[in-house]
Design a protein around this motif. Structure first.
Motif, PDB file in Angstrom:
ATOM      1  N   PRO A   1      15.909 -48.811  -4.630  1.00 36.27           N
ATOM      2  CA  PRO A   1      16.075 -48.753  -3.602  1.00 36.27           C
ATOM      3  C   PRO A   1      16.378 -47.616  -2.926  1.00 36.27           C
ATOM      4  CG  PRO A   1      17.640 -49.874  -5.442  1.00 36.27           C
ATOM      5  CD  PRO A   1      16.606 -49.202  -6.292  1.00 36.27           C
ATOM      6  N   VAL A   2      16.716 -47.295  -1.810  1.00 35.53           N
ATOM      7  CA  VAL A   2      16.374 -45.648  -1.239  1.00 35.53           C
ATOM      8  C   VAL A   2      18.322 -45.914   0.043  1.00 35.53           C
ATOM      9  CG1 VAL A   2      15.964 -44.829   0.730  1.00 35.53           C
ATOM     10  CG2 VAL A   2      14.461 -46.415  -0.707  1.00 35.53           C
ATOM     11  N   GLY A   3      18.988 -45.635  -0.824  1.00 33.30           N
ATOM     12  CA  GLY A   3      20.518 -44.839  -0.106  1.00 33.30           C
ATOM     13  C   GLY A   3      19.775 -43.352   0.845  1.00 33.30           C
ATOM     14  N   LEU A   4      20.603 -43.852   2.366  1.00 29.52           N
ATOM     15  CA  LEU A   4      20.135 -43.464   2.961  1.00 29.52           C
ATOM     16  C   LEU A   4      21.509 -43.125   4.552  1.00 29.52           C
ATOM     17  CD1 LEU A   4      17.155 -43.809   4.606  1.00 29.52           C
ATOM     18  CD2 LEU A   4      17.161 -42.089   3.022  1.00 29.52           C
ATOM     19  N   ILE A   5      22.287 -41.652   4.651  1.00 27.77           N
ATOM     20  CA  ILE A   5      23.588 -42.398   5.211  1.00 27.77           C
ATOM     21  C   ILE A   5      23.547 -40.592   6.165  1.00 27.77           C
ATOM     22  CG2 ILE A   5      25.032 -39.793   3.786  1.00 27.77           C
ATOM     23  CD1 ILE A   5      27.351 -41.797   3.938  1.00 27.77           C
TER      24      ILE A   5
ATOM     25  N   LEU B   1      16.830 -51.314   1.015  1.00 21.97           N
ATOM     26  CA  LEU B   1      17.731 -49.319   2.378  1.00 21.97           C
ATOM     27  C   LEU B   1      18.728 -49.886   2.550  1.00 21.97           C
ATOM     28  CD1 LEU B   1      14.873 -49.555   5.054  1.00 21.97           C
ATOM     29  CD2 LEU B   1      15.398 -47.810   2.824  1.00 21.97           C
ATOM     30  N   LEU B   2      19.910 -49.364   2.212  1.00 19.80           N
ATOM     31  CA  LEU B   2      21.004 -49.105   2.007  1.00 19.80           C
ATOM     32  C   LEU B   2      21.453 -48.004   2.646  1.00 19.80           C
ATOM     33  CD1 LEU B   2      23.548 -50.310   1.286  1.00 19.80           C
ATOM     34  CD2 LEU B   2      23.512 -48.561  -0.616  1.00 19.80           C
ATOM     35  N   THR B   3      20.958 -48.386   4.437  1.00 19.82           N
ATOM     36  CA  THR B   3      22.229 -47.255   5.089  1.00 19.82           C
ATOM     37  C   THR B   3      23.634 -46.813   5.755  1.00 19.82           C
ATOM     38  OG1 THR B   3      21.488 -48.735   6.519  1.00 19.82           O
ATOM     39  CG2 THR B   3      20.110 -47.353   5.812  1.00 19.82           C
ATOM     40  N   GLY B   4      24.035 -45.768   5.814  1.00 19.38           N
ATOM     41  CA  GLY B   4      25.557 -45.700   6.577  1.00 19.38           C
ATOM     42  C   GLY B   4      25.820 -45.297   7.586  1.00 19.38           C
ATOM     43  N   ASN B   5      26.661 -45.335   8.258  1.00 23.99           N
ATOM     44  CA  ASN B   5      26.507 -45.123   9.779  1.00 23.99           C
ATOM     45  C   ASN B   5      27.187 -43.157   9.706  1.00 23.99           C
ATOM     46  OD1 ASN B   5      29.470 -45.241   9.103  1.00 23.99           O
ATOM     47  ND2 ASN B   5      29.307 -47.162  10.942  1.00 23.99           N
ATOM     48  N   GLY B   6      27.934 -43.410   8.241  1.00 19.55           N
ATOM     49  CA  GLY B   6      28.439 -41.093   9.032  1.00 19.55           C
ATOM     50  C   GLY B   6      29.789 -41.588   7.361  1.00 19.55           C
ATOM     51  N   GLN B   7      30.134 -40.444   7.244  1.00 18.11           N
ATOM     52  CA  GLN B   7      30.746 -40.161   6.640  1.00 18.11           C
ATOM     53  C   GLN B   7      31.829 -40.667   5.764  1.00 18.11           C
ATOM     54  OE1 GLN B   7      32.249 -35.817   7.322  1.00 18.11           O
ATOM     55  NE2 GLN B   7      33.835 -36.606   8.671  1.00 18.11           N
ATOM     56  N   GLN B   8      32.455 -41.149   7.104  1.00 18.25           N
ATOM     57  CA  GLN B   8      33.279 -42.029   7.138  1.00 18.25           C
ATOM     58  C   GLN B   8      32.874 -43.452   6.262  1.00 18.25           C
ATOM     59  OE1 GLN B   8      31.935 -41.585   9.911  1.00 18.25           O
ATOM     60  NE2 GLN B   8      31.049 -43.818  10.901  1.00 18.25           N
ATOM     61  N   SER B   9      31.480 -44.001   5.860  1.00 14.06           N
ATOM     62  CA  SER B   9      31.414 -44.508   5.265  1.00 14.06           C
ATOM     63  C   SER B   9      30.499 -44.205   3.450  1.00 14.06           C
ATOM     64  CB  SER B   9      30.054 -45.308   6.056  1.00 14.06           C
ATOM     65  OG  SER B   9      30.872 -45.845   6.923  1.00 14.06           O
ATOM     66  N   VAL B  10      31.234 -43.231   3.082  1.00  8.55           N
ATOM     67  CA  VAL B  10      30.748 -42.405   2.186  1.00  8.55           C
ATOM     68  C   VAL B  10      31.674 -43.531   0.984  1.00  8.55           C
ATOM     69  CG1 VAL B  10      32.038 -40.591   1.721  1.00  8.55           C
ATOM     70  CG2 VAL B  10      29.878 -40.786   0.541  1.00  8.55           C
TER      71      VAL B  10
ATOM     72  N   LYS C   1      28.625 -49.768  -2.945  1.00  2.00           N
ATOM     73  CA  LYS C   1      27.506 -51.055  -2.816  1.00  2.00           C
ATOM     74  C   LYS C   1      26.659 -50.693  -3.631  1.00  2.00           C
ATOM     75  CE  LYS C   1      25.023 -54.882  -1.128  1.00  2.00           C
ATOM     76  NZ  LYS C   1      25.748 -55.956  -2.258  1.00  2.00           N
ATOM     77  N   LEU C   2      26.046 -49.497  -3.494  1.00  2.00           N
ATOM     78  CA  LEU C   2      25.257 -48.496  -3.975  1.00  2.00           C
ATOM     79  C   LEU C   2      25.233 -48.994  -5.687  1.00  2.00           C
ATOM     80  CD1 LEU C   2      22.338 -46.933  -3.791  1.00  2.00           C
ATOM     81  CD2 LEU C   2      24.066 -44.645  -3.840  1.00  2.00           C
ATOM     82  N   ALA C   3      26.443 -48.948  -6.407  1.00  2.00           N
ATOM     83  CA  ALA C   3      26.632 -49.266  -7.746  1.00  2.00           C
ATOM     84  C   ALA C   3      26.655 -49.996  -7.942  1.00  2.00           C
ATOM     85  CB  ALA C   3      27.956 -48.598  -8.158  1.00  2.00           C
ATOM     86  N   GLU C   4      27.076 -51.247  -7.375  1.00  2.00           N
ATOM     87  CA  GLU C   4      26.603 -52.635  -7.316  1.00  2.00           C
ATOM     88  C   GLU C   4      25.099 -53.184  -7.563  1.00  2.00           C
ATOM     89  OE1 GLU C   4      26.443 -56.482  -4.027  1.00  2.00           O
ATOM     90  OE2 GLU C   4      28.738 -55.447  -4.398  1.00  2.00           O
ATOM     91  N   ILE C   5      23.995 -52.515  -6.420  1.00  2.00           N
ATOM     92  CA  ILE C   5      22.755 -52.262  -6.500  1.00  2.00           C
ATOM     93  C   ILE C   5      22.180 -52.094  -7.312  1.00  2.00           C
ATOM     94  CG2 ILE C   5      20.604 -51.968  -5.386  1.00  2.00           C
ATOM     95  CD1 ILE C   5      22.511 -51.645  -3.038  1.00  2.00           C
ATOM     96  N   ALA C   6      22.545 -50.581  -8.208  1.00  7.25           N
ATOM     97  CA  ALA C   6      22.038 -49.914  -8.921  1.00  7.25           C
ATOM     98  C   ALA C   6      22.213 -51.570 -10.826  1.00  7.25           C
ATOM     99  CB  ALA C   6      22.733 -48.866  -9.377  1.00  7.25           C
ATOM    100  N   GLU C   7      23.301 -51.467 -10.407  1.00  9.00           N
ATOM    101  CA  GLU C   7      23.933 -52.044 -11.923  1.00  9.00           C
ATOM    102  C   GLU C   7      23.515 -54.293 -11.696  1.00  9.00           C
ATOM    103  OE1 GLU C   7      28.267 -54.281 -13.651  1.00  9.00           O
ATOM    104  OE2 GLU C   7      28.157 -52.902 -11.530  1.00  9.00           O
ATOM    105  N   ALA C   8      23.047 -54.048 -10.736  1.00 15.21           N
ATOM    106  CA  ALA C   8      22.520 -55.398 -11.427  1.00 15.21           C
ATOM    107  C   ALA C   8      20.987 -55.419 -11.187  1.00 15.21           C
ATOM    108  CB  ALA C   8      22.310 -56.402  -9.462  1.00 15.21           C
ATOM    109  N   ARG C   9      20.425 -53.689 -10.728  1.00 15.19           N
ATOM    110  CA  ARG C   9      19.133 -53.255 -10.878  1.00 15.19           C
ATOM    111  C   ARG C   9      19.183 -53.271 -12.708  1.00 15.19           C
ATOM    112  NH1 ARG C   9      15.362 -49.691 -10.923  1.00 15.19           N
ATOM    113  NH2 ARG C   9      13.510 -49.702 -10.365  1.00 15.19           N
ATOM    114  N   SER C  10      19.294 -53.080 -12.927  1.00 11.89           N
ATOM    115  CA  SER C  10      19.943 -52.275 -14.050  1.00 11.89           C
ATOM    116  C   SER C  10      20.082 -53.795 -15.467  1.00 11.89           C
ATOM    117  CB  SER C  10      21.156 -51.800 -15.026  1.00 11.89           C
ATOM    118  OG  SER C  10      20.929 -50.986 -15.884  1.00 11.89           O
ATOM    119  N   GLY C  11      20.604 -54.384 -15.165  1.00 10.93           N
ATOM    120  CA  GLY C  11      20.742 -55.920 -16.312  1.00 10.93           C
ATOM    121  C   GLY C  11      19.336 -56.812 -15.984  1.00 10.93           C
TER     122      GLY C  11
END
Length: 204
Positions: free
Chosen positions: A75-79, A172-181, A187-197
């Protein structure tokens, strides 16, 4: 491995955890001779700011990296401004280093979010520092560039509202600015945990 000292204007909180972070970085540092595979990564993440508007825009190396991550199911995270990296997805690199162009690439049509043009104009007018008599930004806007590159760009009516978009099909996981970090990190932790499992290994 050399890690610099705190810079003179480093904020107190960041300065207080420097030694702990450096120790962790050194402990995790890979030898250049060690085996490495993108598939070992739980995710990748790139922070925003204006620098990616120069370095990641229309960049064949970035395009090759994005496709390699997709092909390895990372997964790719971009903000913020850094989703502009997706403008490079039309590129691949040939075995001889040549640049190949495919306008109908695998990422085309992906759903993304980023800083909207009207939010950027507002910040240019009222928020960003300026240098009298100097041009201080590039002559394009990230959301416009992404639409022109064939993406489905979703923006909030209020540019300061939290906006996070997860396009599972394209990884792709994108965020619209620093307010979304924070929302994006959760969400990124959730995605990574699911992928790890799914893969039976802990994310790196």
């Amino acid at each position: 491995m050399l890690v610099s000292q705190n810079l003179p204007n480093t904020d107190a909180e960041a300065a207080s955890i420097r030694d702990e972070v450096v120790a962790d970085v050194i402990a995790r540092h890979r030898s250049l001779s060690a085996a490495f595979s993108l598939a070992d990564l739980g995710f990748t993440y790139a922070p925003g700011g204006h620098a990616p508007m120069v370095d990641f825009h229309d960049n064949p190396v970035m395009g090759e990296l994005l496709h390699a991550l997709r092909e390895n199911d990372v997964p790719v995270g971009l903000i913020c401004h850094v989703p502009v990296a997706m403008s490079s997805a039309k590129y691949r690199l040939g075995e001889d280093g040549s640049t190949l162009v495919d306008e109908d690439h695998a990422f085309r049509g992906a759903r993304v979010t980023t800083v909207p043009k009207y939010g950027e104009i507002g910040m240019l007018t009222f928020g960003y520092p300026t240098v009298p008599g100097k041009k201080t930004r590039l002559p394009y806007y990230v959301d416009v560039a992404l639409k022109e590159a064939g993406y489905d760009v979703l923006v909030t009516l209020n540019p300061s509202a939290v906006g996070v978009v997860w396009d599972e099909e394209h990884g792709l996981l994108t965020g619209n600015g620093q307010q979304s970090v924070d929302a994006q990190a959760r969400k990124l932790a959730e995605i990574a945990e699911a992928r790890s499992g799914r893969s039976g290994r802990a994310p790196r």
